[in-house]
Design an enzyme around this catalytic site. Structure first.
Site, PDB file in Angstrom:
ATOM      1  N   THR A 141      10.443   1.842  -3.290  1.00 44.56           N
ATOM      2  CA  THR A 141      10.172   0.439  -2.991  1.00 44.56           C
ATOM      3  C   THR A 141      10.934  -0.465  -3.957  1.00 44.56           C
ATOM      4  O   THR A 141      11.510  -1.486  -3.556  1.00 44.56           O
ATOM      5  CB  THR A 141       8.661   0.151  -3.097  1.00 44.56           C
ATOM      6  OG1 THR A 141       7.976   0.985  -2.162  1.00 44.56           O
ATOM      7  CG2 THR A 141       8.349  -1.297  -2.804  1.00 44.56           C
ATOM      8  N   SER A 151      -2.477   5.528  -0.994  1.00 44.35           N
ATOM      9  CA  SER A 151      -3.473   4.471  -0.788  1.00 44.35           C
ATOM     10  C   SER A 151      -4.606   4.969   0.101  1.00 44.35           C
ATOM     11  O   SER A 151      -4.384   5.701   1.074  1.00 44.35           O
ATOM     12  CB  SER A 151      -2.820   3.245  -0.143  1.00 44.35           C
ATOM     13  OG  SER A 151      -1.893   2.648  -1.025  1.00 44.35           O
ATOM     14  N   ASN A 158       0.853  -1.191   0.000  1.00 40.60           N
ATOM     15  CA  ASN A 158       0.000   0.000   0.000  1.00 40.60           C
ATOM     16  C   ASN A 158       0.887   1.239   0.000  1.00 40.60           C
ATOM     17  O   ASN A 158       1.317   1.732   1.043  1.00 40.60           O
ATOM     18  CB  ASN A 158      -0.920  -0.006   1.220  1.00 40.60           C
ATOM     19  CG  ASN A 158      -1.974  -1.079   1.116  1.00 40.60           C
ATOM     20  OD1 ASN A 158      -2.941  -0.931   0.367  1.00 40.60           O
ATOM     21  ND2 ASN A 158      -1.788  -2.173   1.862  1.00 40.60           N
ATOM     22  N   GLU A 159       1.192   1.718  -1.198  1.00 40.02           N
ATOM     23  CA  GLU A 159       2.118   2.828  -1.378  1.00 40.02           C
ATOM     24  C   GLU A 159       1.451   4.161  -1.007  1.00 40.02           C
ATOM     25  O   GLU A 159       0.236   4.234  -0.821  1.00 40.02           O
ATOM     26  CB  GLU A 159       2.590   2.869  -2.828  1.00 40.02           C
ATOM     27  CG  GLU A 159       3.353   1.626  -3.276  1.00 40.02           C
ATOM     28  CD  GLU A 159       4.772   1.553  -2.707  1.00 40.02           C
ATOM     29  OE1 GLU A 159       5.092   2.277  -1.742  1.00 40.02           O
ATOM     30  OE2 GLU A 159       5.571   0.749  -3.225  1.00 40.02           O
ATOM     31  N   PRO A 160       2.257   5.232  -0.879  1.00 43.69           N
ATOM     32  CA  PRO A 160       1.688   6.560  -0.610  1.00 43.69           C
ATOM     33  C   PRO A 160       0.557   6.888  -1.580  1.00 43.69           C
ATOM     34  O   PRO A 160       0.659   6.646  -2.785  1.00 43.69           O
ATOM     35  CB  PRO A 160       2.889   7.491  -0.825  1.00 43.69           C
ATOM     36  CG  PRO A 160       4.066   6.652  -0.436  1.00 43.69           C
ATOM     37  CD  PRO A 160       3.735   5.272  -0.914  1.00 43.69           C
TER      38      PRO A 160
END
Length: 642
Positions: free
Chosen positions: A194, A179, A175-177
């Site tokens: 990542t 999300s 869940n990347e920035p």
């Protein structure tokens, strides 16, 4: 004032290291252990207790599991419990957080492979109870697949326990920035950072998939219990932001602040930027002002105010939470004491200055000529991290030895190896050279190197190491290639430290009987080799400390390319002239395979020589800003007292 943490009333039986007082700064319950091994065992014990509790009630135990380096020791302990204590996983159902897309199960970089290699193949969990996102689903079918994965979790009553790591972007799962708070299982595009962090496992960022399937934030938050693991200084910044910052989609892990049963389990490195650790005087005015804490506070105050040590006033101390310190001594005496302490760390004689009063010097004057071992985890850490000091020790007539602990073979690119194989074939038309050329040209992206290729890559790094230390004037007879067995797997994942590794270190220390040992104390090394190499040295020293020659041996720790010691930690600072900076640069340049697109770059695009120079320059500038002498650069060391 009661905090949110106190209202949650979480009691998991962890015994944190040192003082643990929940403060107004912290919004997530956390515990800090002295090392990740102890912490991992405690987490494994909690999981085992939950499994047994569910078994006693004849219920399934539904676990959400994570991959990556953080949970590895937890899985090792669970496997040990299964084999030695009879812990059964027959009632356990697991759901993994994520998987790369596209990704074949058999690919060594897949999370399916990771989980089976590190856990599932060693326990009695029914295969049908294992759920890992399928990285082979294609096209529009992936949407339905993600929905079905979500439904399967709900069908089992949700997650009883969710184990998490955290990425430097603040991602949990993938869940990347950006999300959403209510996101479910879905496909996501991976953040560049990542992919950089995953690069070593894929032998370069270009081989890292750009997408992944991940459980969503809402899926994770619905777990009845969440434990997040974070180890090392390179996680400290994102941990501080997550625990003390505001909830934001820019840092998805901050959503965990609103979970009622969540604990962050940290080691001292990961927790060292929390306010209660970084600036405890802002939390507790009645704390005990030790010499170590005083030094940390004074350096911090100088940085905050932009003043030198001798310019600090009573008002500066009082305005910034240090009135308790002034109650013990006035600012004038305190400033003089701290200035002198830092000044005495500076020495152009890392082996001690002959025929001089060494009362206030970092090193002993006697013996005049010392036997020295410089341990280098990788074949270039010696010149990158302490090339100036290395040069100074040789120039001042000490008997210097360098011991390269690992071959560093996996950090040589195929392109570089191919170049050397082709040169070798042109000089001498050997069948082995042609076999290496053919193997590299036919090699698949996820394949491991053959023994022949690994040997060539190791030889390349040996040759570069010899060129570097010869440039500094070291005789070949004083160069030792240890090739510690733990490293020689041909993969990023290494074997555990063994007796064979420790014996090799013991043997060279016994052979040289050094007055000084220099070792890499950089525990935030992204791929872990520095830590294992340091553990081997510490284990060897522990076994040798009763030997008569060890009574005259001092151990100095340097930092690798990733971080420097804090000014208040430094016990010896070796200044360098502009000419010595250039000599260090030239020694680093001998490691040509590690220039121009090094494989394990980390998140810093600068080459290692640039990082080293800028770090050494910054250390000197920080000393100067505190009111001390102005040097071109400095290398810093902390003494390890055994």
């Amino acid at each position: 004032m009661k905090t949110v943490l106190q209202k949650k009333n979480i009691d998991i039986g962890y015994k944190p290291v040192g003082q643990f007082e929940e403060t107004r700064f912290e919004k997530i319950h956390n515990v800090i252990f002295s090392d990740s091994n102890e912490a991992s065992i405690k987490v494994a014990e909690e999981i085992a207790a939950l499994i047994r509790k569910k078994q006693a009630a004849d219920k399934q135990c539904v676990l959400g599991l994570a991959t990556g380096s953080s949970p590895l020791r937890v899985y090792e302990e669970l496997v040990r419990m299964h084999k030695e204590e009879g812990l059964s996983f027959s009632n356990v159902v697991t759901f993994n957080l994520d998987e790369y897309l596209p990704m074949e199960k058999e690919n060594r970089q897949s999370y399916w492979y990771f989980m089976h290699e590190n856990l599932f193949d060693h326990i009695d969990i029914p295969k049908e109870n294992i759920n890992i996102p399928d990285g082979t689903v294609e096209g529009d079918a992936v949407i339905d697949y993600c929905l079905s994965y979500e439904e399967e979790i709900k069908k089992h009553g949700g997650l009883d326990f969710q184990l998490l790591g955290i990425g430097r972007t603040g991602h949990v799962g993938f869940n990347e920035p950006g999300s959403h708070y209510n996101s479910g299982t879905r496909v996501i595009t991976l953040d560049y950072i990542t992919r950089v962090d995953a690069g070593p496992a894929f032998f370069g960022i270009d081989n890292v998939p750009r997408k992944a399937i991940t459980m969503g934030i809402a899926t994770v938050r619905n777990a009845k219990r969440i434990v997040l693991l974070a180890w090392g200084q390179n996680k400290a910044e994102i941990i501080q932001e997550t625990i003390e910052g505001e909830i934001s989609s820019a840092v998805p892990a901050t959503y965990l602040q609103e979970h009622k049963n969540c604990t962050f389990v940290l080691d001292t490195g990961a927790g060292n930027l929390l306010t209660r650790n970084k600036t405890p005087w802002l939390v507790d005015e009645s704390l005990e002002w030790t010499e170590e804490l005083t030094g940390k506070a004074v350096v911090w105050l100088c940085t905050l105010t932009g003043k030198s040590i001798l310019s600090l006033t009573d008002k500066d101390y009082n305005d910034n939470g240090m009135s308790g310190l002034l109650a013990l001594q006035d600012s004038y005496d305190l400033n003089i004491k701290m200035f002198n302490k830092l000044q005495h760390t500076i020495s152009g004689w890392p082996g001690g200055k002959p025929n001089a009063d060494d009362t206030n010097r970092p090193e002993r004057a006697e013996p005049t000529k010392k036997r020295v071992i410089i341990f280098s985890p990788h074949p270039d850490d010696d010149v990158i991290s302490m090339g100036g000091t290395f040069d100074r020790l040789i120039d001042q007539g000490h008997e210097v030895h360098v011991a390269f602990q690992t071959s560093g073979n996996i950090a040589v690119s195929d392109k570089e190896a191919l170049k050397f194989a082709e040169i070798s074939k042109r000089i001498y038309k050997s069948t082995e050279a042609q076999e290496i050329i053919d193997y590299i040209k036919a090699k698949k992206e996820s394949s491991y190197d053959s023994k022949q290729v690994l040997r060539l890559k190791g030889d390349i790094r040996r040759g570069e190491s010899l060129a570097a230390v010869r440039y500094l004037g070291l005789d070949d007879a004083n160069v030792h290639f240890l090739d510690l067995p733990f490293y020689e797997t041909g993969r990023v994942k290494k074997d555990p430290l063994s007796e064979a590794d420790i014996k090799i270190i013991i043997d060279i220390i016994k052979e040289i009987k050094p007055h000084q040992i220099y070792a890499a104390g950089d525990l935030a090394d992204p791929h872990g080799t520095h830590k294992v190499c340091l553990d081997a040295i510490f284990a060897a020293i522990e076994r040798l400390k009763s030997e008569p020659f060890m009574k005259d041996c001092w151990v100095w720790l340097y930092r690798g390319a990733w971080h420097e010691w804090d000014i208040n930690e430094i016990e010896m600072a070796v200044p360098m002239s502009p000419g010595q900076v250039l000599r260090k640069r030239n020694a680093i340049f001998a490691h040509q395979s590690q220039k121009d697109g090094v494989m394990f770059q980390g998140d810093d695009s600068r080459e290692f020589w640039m990082r080293a120079e800028e770090r050494n320059k910054e250390t000197a500038e920080r000393y100067h800003a505190l009111g001390l002498a102005d040097y071109a650069a400095m290398e810093a060391f902390v003494r390890y007292k055994f």
